[in-house]
Design a protein around this motif. Structure first.
Motif, short mmCIF file in Angstrom:
data_model
loop_
_atom_site.label_atom_id
_atom_site.label_comp_id
_atom_site.label_asym_id
_atom_site.label_seq_id
_atom_site.Cartn_x
_atom_site.Cartn_y
_atom_site.Cartn_z
N UNK A 197 54.63 33.29 42.63
CA UNK A 197 55.35 31.92 43.11
C UNK A 197 54.74 31.85 40.76
N UNK A 198 54.72 32.34 40.47
CA UNK A 198 54.57 32.03 38.88
C UNK A 198 55.63 32.29 37.97
N UNK A 199 55.22 31.63 36.98
CA UNK A 199 56.63 32.29 36.03
C UNK A 199 56.26 33.84 35.40
N UNK A 200 57.62 35.31 35.97
CA UNK A 200 57.29 36.15 35.31
C UNK A 200 56.78 36.09 34.15
N UNK A 201 56.20 37.07 33.29
CA UNK A 201 55.83 37.71 31.68
C UNK A 201 56.19 39.39 31.03
N UNK A 202 56.25 39.59 30.12
CA UNK A 202 56.47 40.74 30.42
C UNK A 202 55.13 41.34 30.28
N UNK A 203 55.46 42.65 30.82
CA UNK A 203 54.08 43.43 30.93
C UNK A 203 52.64 42.86 31.68
N UNK A 204 52.88 41.80 32.58
CA UNK A 204 52.47 40.70 33.37
C UNK A 204 52.00 41.97 34.68
N UNK A 205 50.74 41.08 35.75
CA UNK A 205 49.96 42.24 36.66
C UNK A 205 50.01 41.12 37.68
N UNK A 206 50.37 41.02 39.03
CA UNK A 206 50.34 39.98 39.73
C UNK A 206 48.90 39.95 40.70
N UNK A 207 47.89 39.81 40.73
CA UNK A 207 46.61 40.33 41.21
C UNK A 207 46.10 38.27 41.47
N UNK A 208 45.28 37.65 42.70
CA UNK A 208 44.89 37.63 43.31
C UNK A 208 42.92 37.51 42.43
N UNK A 209 42.79 36.59 41.59
CA UNK A 209 41.55 37.18 40.75
C UNK A 209 40.75 36.03 41.02
N UNK A 210 41.16 35.40 41.67
CA UNK A 210 40.35 33.60 42.34
C UNK A 210 39.07 34.50 43.47
N UNK A 380 36.46 38.85 55.32
CA UNK A 380 35.04 37.44 54.52
C UNK A 380 35.68 37.58 53.53
N UNK A 381 34.69 39.10 53.21
CA UNK A 381 34.39 40.06 51.62
C UNK A 381 35.60 39.74 50.73
N UNK A 382 36.57 39.75 51.64
CA UNK A 382 38.00 39.94 49.89
C UNK A 382 38.33 38.37 49.77
N UNK A 383 37.69 37.45 49.98
CA UNK A 383 38.37 35.86 50.08
C UNK A 383 36.33 35.45 49.11
N UNK A 384 36.43 36.40 49.21
CA UNK A 384 34.67 36.21 47.76
C UNK A 384 34.67 36.54 46.46
N UNK A 385 34.08 35.72 45.74
CA UNK A 385 34.17 35.94 44.38
C UNK A 385 33.86 37.22 44.48
#
Length: 478
Positions: A197-210, A380-385
């Motif tokens: 959903x974010x703007x694309x950037x060169x050499x970026x990676x999509x990953x939910x790190x929250x 549950x683990x996938x949702x954890x920090x």
């Protein structure tokens, strides 16, 4: 003592810069705070969280319930107490402040001066810029890639979607897209986008790190126990929680409810939030034939929310919605739009997506008529920090990086370093940005807060900084 200092120097030092702080319960205040705690948890890295400090008059503009702080140390104590109530391990990170001001037109805190100064040159190793575009739009000082060995940007916000909703929004979004690409490319080695959903950037990676606050997972476990005992874990119906501004999903939700009042007859929805559009939203809700109750905002972990079964979230401006993750962690059913921002949540059985209004009606009625699925331990683990931190370490290649031996303290201001025009396009581009961000007129023309080139006397006094006066070498205009 000497041995301890040497060990600290040998550790990877990660400085996390973010755009907000508690008691403002926004995503960029909460998520970087948890990231710092979990990165420092095993003691293998030295972690410093760098957050904005606001003078008293600016605190009153942004912090809820008239909460204010007389000094940075008082705010640090508040932040640490809040986090200690939510995690079960000692907090091993440092906390520092950079000078900031609240921009009322943007409803955002913007940096003042060169905020990279919060980390001494000799300690500068890895920088994490939470909202890198936001932190660098008006940056004037050391080049981030020059001061730090490695700079990681984490893109939180779909700025283009917000801007499109403003007057002349499409033109503004077009210009902002190129400004964002410019500054992020100049200042970041690696870019992590939380979703597509974010703007694309060169050499970026999509990953939910929250991840989610552990308290929500604890609530979910209690609900799971109730389900196993065949008790009724959820006694309330549908709700939504979010900052009460139209762009945060309220427009979409009320539009859906209005269009499908007949199909949803008897539905009762509770809305919780505080914000600039509260009165307009209340008025729109009153005009519906359905029962839509509007209440002030509260912490999502409040016991008030534990018994709701269905979380309705039609927002398409989020990148990865924190409250959606929290609702899933609590064992609720989430009804959300089939949108790229919700891609991460589709792996969970209690996430129900819809494509259109009819799909929203079907998903909502079905959710209200059945019990949520029981989350597995892995889900549950996938949702954890813990899982989010491992995703971050992997996505940013932290384990492949070693502390550089270069003498960082010898690095000088980007303005005074020798610049070869022909060196490369990026250096030239960075120098152009440095020049443009050094004039008061050009800064304010692009939306900077007037007088934000250097911290003023009050900010310097609060933070113990030396007040800088304009000199012949300064690019600030007379």
């Amino acid at each position: 003592m000497m041995m301890k200092q040497q060990q600290q120097q040998q550790k990877q030092h990660i400085a996390i810069f973010t755009t907000a702080s508690l008691p403002w319960l926004t995503g960029t205040a909460v998520n970087p705070l948890f990231r710092a705690a979990y990165l420092a948890k095993d003691g293998q890295r030295r972690v410093t969280l760098v957050i904005p400090w606001l003078t008293l008059n600016h605190q009153l503009l942004v912090y809820p319930n008239n909460i204010t702080f007389a000094s940075p140390s008082h705010q640090e104590a508040y932040v640490r107490r809040w986090l200690e109530d939510r995690v079960s391990f000692p907090l091993g990170f440092e906390l520092r402040f950079y000078p900031g001001k609240f921009a009322t037109d943007k409803r955002s805190i913007l940096p003042v001066g060169d905020i990279s100064d919060a980390i001494p040159d000799e300690e500068a190793d890895i920088a994490v810029l939470e909202e890198p575009e936001h932190l660098t739009w008006f940056h004037h000082g050391k080049k981030w890639k020059t001061k730090f060995n490695y700079v990681i940007g984490i893109v939180h916000t779909n700025y283009l979607e917000y801007v499109k909703r403003e007057k002349q929004g499409r033109l503004k979004a077009f210009l902002l897209k190129y400004l964002n690409s410019w500054v992020v490319g100049i200042y970041c080695h690696k870019v992590i986008r939380l979703s597509d959903a974010t703007q694309e950037y060169p050499k970026s990676i999509v990953c939910n790190v929250h991840g989610v606050n552990p308290k929500f997972l604890e609530i979910g476990l209690k609900k799971l126990e109730q389900q196993k005992l065949q008790e009724q874990p959820f006694t309330k119906g549908a709700y939504y929680i979010g900052k009460m501004v139209w762009s945060k999903g309220y427009k979409e939700l009320l539009k859906l409810l209005k269009k499908h009042q007949k199909e949803l007859a008897g539905l009762e929805v509770d809305l919780y939030g505080s914000g600039e559009d509260s009165e307009e939203i209340k008025e729109a809700a009153r005009k519906l034939d359905l029962t839509v109750n509007v209440y002030p905002g509260r912490d999502h972990a409040d016991p008030l929310f534990h018994n709701y079964k269905v979380f309705l979230n039609p927002s398409t401006t989020d990148v990865v919605c924190t409250t959606t993750a929290e609702a899933l962690a609590m064992g609720k059913i989430v009804v959300c739009a089939d949108h790229t921002s919700n891609e991460f949540f589709k792996q969970f059985p209690n996430c129900r997506v819809y494509d259109d209004g009819k799909g929203f009606v079907r998903a909502t009625l079905k959710a209200l008529g059945e019990q949520p699925s029981q989350l597995t331990e892995q889900q549950r683990h996938e949702l954890s920090w813990e899982a989010a931190t491992q995703r971050f370490i992997s996505a940013s290649d932290l384990n492949r990086l070693a502390r550089a031996d270069s003498n960082l303290s010898k690095r000088s201001l980007f303005a005074s370093s020798s610049i070869s025009v022909g060196k490369n396009l990026e250096d030239m581009s960075a120098y152009i940005h440095f020049l443009a961000s050094g004039f008061e007129t050009s800064r304010t023309a692009f939306g900077a807060i007037p007088g934000s080139l250097q911290p003023d006397e009050e900010l310097c006094k609060d933070l113990g900084l030396t007040l800088k006066t304009p000199s012949r070498n300064s690019l600030k205009e007379d």
